[in-house]
Scaffold this motif. Structure first.
Motif, PDB file in Angstrom:
ATOM      1  N   UNK A  74       0.832  -1.201   0.000  1.00 21.66           N
ATOM      2  CA  UNK A  74       0.000   0.000   0.000  1.00 21.66           C
ATOM      3  C   UNK A  74       0.865   1.249   0.000  1.00 21.66           C
ATOM      4  N   UNK A  75       0.509   2.216  -0.838  1.00 25.78           N
ATOM      5  CA  UNK A  75       1.219   3.498  -0.823  1.00 25.78           C
ATOM      6  C   UNK A  75       0.868   4.284   0.426  1.00 25.78           C
ATOM      7  N   UNK A  76      -0.366   4.152   0.882  1.00 25.58           N
ATOM      8  CA  UNK A  76      -0.810   4.811   2.101  1.00 25.58           C
ATOM      9  C   UNK A  76      -2.037   4.062   2.612  1.00 25.58           C
ATOM     10  N   UNK A  77      -2.296   4.183   3.918  1.00 24.62           N
ATOM     11  CA  UNK A  77      -3.488   3.554   4.473  1.00 24.62           C
ATOM     12  C   UNK A  77      -3.872   4.257   5.770  1.00 24.62           C
ATOM     13  N   UNK A  78      -5.122   4.080   6.151  1.00 25.44           N
ATOM     14  CA  UNK A  78      -5.615   4.667   7.393  1.00 25.44           C
ATOM     15  C   UNK A  78      -6.815   3.856   7.877  1.00 25.44           C
ATOM     16  N   UNK A  79      -7.100   3.992   9.154  1.00 26.83           N
ATOM     17  CA  UNK A  79      -8.292   3.360   9.724  1.00 26.83           C
ATOM     18  C   UNK A  79      -9.328   4.433   9.979  1.00 26.83           C
ATOM     19  N   UNK A  80     -10.561   4.186   9.531  1.00 23.59           N
ATOM     20  CA  UNK A  80     -11.620   5.166   9.685  1.00 23.59           C
ATOM     21  C   UNK A  80     -12.927   4.442  10.004  1.00 23.59           C
ATOM     22  N   UNK A  81     -13.553   4.819  11.114  1.00 29.14           N
ATOM     23  CA  UNK A  81     -14.820   4.223  11.566  1.00 29.14           C
ATOM     24  C   UNK A  81     -14.736   2.692  11.540  1.00 29.14           C
ATOM     25  N   UNK A  82     -13.699   2.192  12.157  1.00 28.42           N
ATOM     26  CA  UNK A  82     -13.511   0.750  12.357  1.00 28.42           C
ATOM     27  C   UNK A  82     -13.300  -0.038  11.069  1.00 28.42           C
ATOM     28  N   UNK A  83     -12.971   0.648   9.974  1.00 28.00           N
ATOM     29  CA  UNK A  83     -12.592  -0.031   8.741  1.00 28.00           C
ATOM     30  C   UNK A  83     -11.291   0.560   8.222  1.00 28.00           C
ATOM     31  N   UNK A  84     -10.596  -0.229   7.406  1.00 33.50           N
ATOM     32  CA  UNK A  84      -9.330   0.217   6.840  1.00 33.50           C
ATOM     33  C   UNK A  84      -9.517   0.632   5.382  1.00 33.50           C
ATOM     34  N   UNK A  85      -8.777   1.672   4.998  1.00 32.24           N
ATOM     35  CA  UNK A  85      -8.775   2.162   3.624  1.00 32.24           C
ATOM     36  C   UNK A  85      -7.325   2.391   3.209  1.00 32.24           C
ATOM     37  N   UNK A  86      -7.010   2.109   1.948  1.00 36.33           N
ATOM     38  CA  UNK A  86      -5.638   2.321   1.498  1.00 36.33           C
ATOM     39  C   UNK A  86      -5.530   2.333  -0.015  1.00 36.33           C
ATOM     40  N   UNK A  87      -4.374   2.758  -0.501  1.00 35.60           N
ATOM     41  CA  UNK A  87      -4.113   2.848  -1.940  1.00 35.60           C
ATOM     42  C   UNK A  87      -3.164   1.731  -2.364  1.00 35.60           C
ATOM     43  N   UNK A  88      -3.634   0.746  -3.132  1.00 38.03           N
ATOM     44  CA  UNK A  88      -2.763  -0.350  -3.576  1.00 38.03           C
ATOM     45  C   UNK A  88      -1.640   0.144  -4.483  1.00 38.03           C
ATOM     46  N   UNK A  89      -0.435  -0.198  -4.128  1.00 46.03           N
ATOM     47  CA  UNK A  89       0.738   0.212  -4.896  1.00 46.03           C
ATOM     48  C   UNK A  89       0.733  -0.396  -6.298  1.00 46.03           C
ATOM     49  N   UNK A  90       0.378  -1.656  -6.413  1.00 52.13           N
ATOM     50  CA  UNK A  90       0.463  -2.349  -7.701  1.00 52.13           C
ATOM     51  C   UNK A  90      -0.430  -1.700  -8.751  1.00 52.13           C
ATOM     52  N   UNK A  91      -1.678  -1.395  -8.371  1.00 53.22           N
ATOM     53  CA  UNK A  91      -2.609  -0.767  -9.316  1.00 53.22           C
ATOM     54  C   UNK A  91      -2.035   0.550  -9.830  1.00 53.22           C
ATOM     55  N   UNK A  92      -1.504   1.363  -8.918  1.00 49.92           N
ATOM     56  CA  UNK A  92      -0.957   2.666  -9.304  1.00 49.92           C
ATOM     57  C   UNK A  92       0.254   2.496 -10.210  1.00 49.92           C
TER      58      UNK A  92
END
Length: 207
Positions: A74-92
């Motif tokens: 992941x290029x970056x990730x964060x936890x928000x409202x008990x779920x995780x979100x992030x940007x997959x490096x491979x796709x980018x």
């Protein structure tokens, strides 16, 4: 072979405080520049009705997401409202290697993570015309309590303190004008000497 201006794509990181109009500007950019790739995030939250895997999000289990974090996927990730979100490096990286420009609409904290592992990205900070206008935009939503508005304004001030980490500032006083400025930045970045000759270092040999 002549020199190639359009080689590897650009990674564009767009940030700004809540109320600056990031979502509106990005939607307009996607209509004006359909060749621009909007990065698809990974998330652990369940799909909502109408959402499509690989288009809306990459839906992951918590175990899969933790593995992606641990393996640097992941290029970056964060936890928000008990779920995780992030940007997959491979796709980018795959889209960039195809010569496509990729747009990330992320918060300041996520932009910091991207800059650590992808410093050659183009970082753009979207500003409202004024703090009074920012307050008016948040208030105009009609869904925020006074306390939430106070918290958002304080968060905006904290985010504005990070503006020195960005390459460009675009004021969103009018969506069409903001989009024009962002597209102008991308044209200029594609023509930067260091980008062109980094990809074609031998072109000047023999002069």
């Amino acid at each position: 072979m002549g020199i190639q201006i359009n080689g590897k794509g650009l990674l564009i990181v767009l940030s700004g405080p809540s109320g600056a109009g990031k979502g509106t500007v990005c939607s307009a950019l996607r209509q004006q520049a359909p060749e621009l790739v909007y990065s698809v995030s990974a998330t652990t939250r369940p799909p909502r009705e109408g959402e499509v895997e690989g288009i809306s999000y990459f839906f992951k289990t918590r175990k899969e997401f933790r593995r992606m974090i641990d393996q640097g996927e992941l290029l970056e990730w964060a936890r928000y409202v008990d779920n995780y979100y992030g940007t997959p490096r491979r796709f980018v990286e795959e889209r960039l290697n195809e010569g496509k420009d990729v747009l990330l609409e992320i918060e300041v904290q996520g932009a910091k993570q991207v800059k650590e592992c992808f410093p050659e990205a183009v970082f753009i900070f979207l500003l409202p015309p004024s703090m009074d206008e920012l307050h008016a935009r948040i208030k105009g939503r009609g869904t925020e309590s006074e306390q939430v508005m106070t918290d958002r304004m304080q968060a905006a001030r904290e985010e504005l303190n990070q503006i020195h980490s960005y390459d460009y500032v675009v004021v969103n006083d009018e969506v069409a004008r903001a989009c024009h400025h962002i597209r102008s930045i991308l044209v200029a970045e594609h023509h930067r000497r260091d980008r062109i000759f980094k990809e074609q270092p031998d072109w000047l040999e023999g002069i």
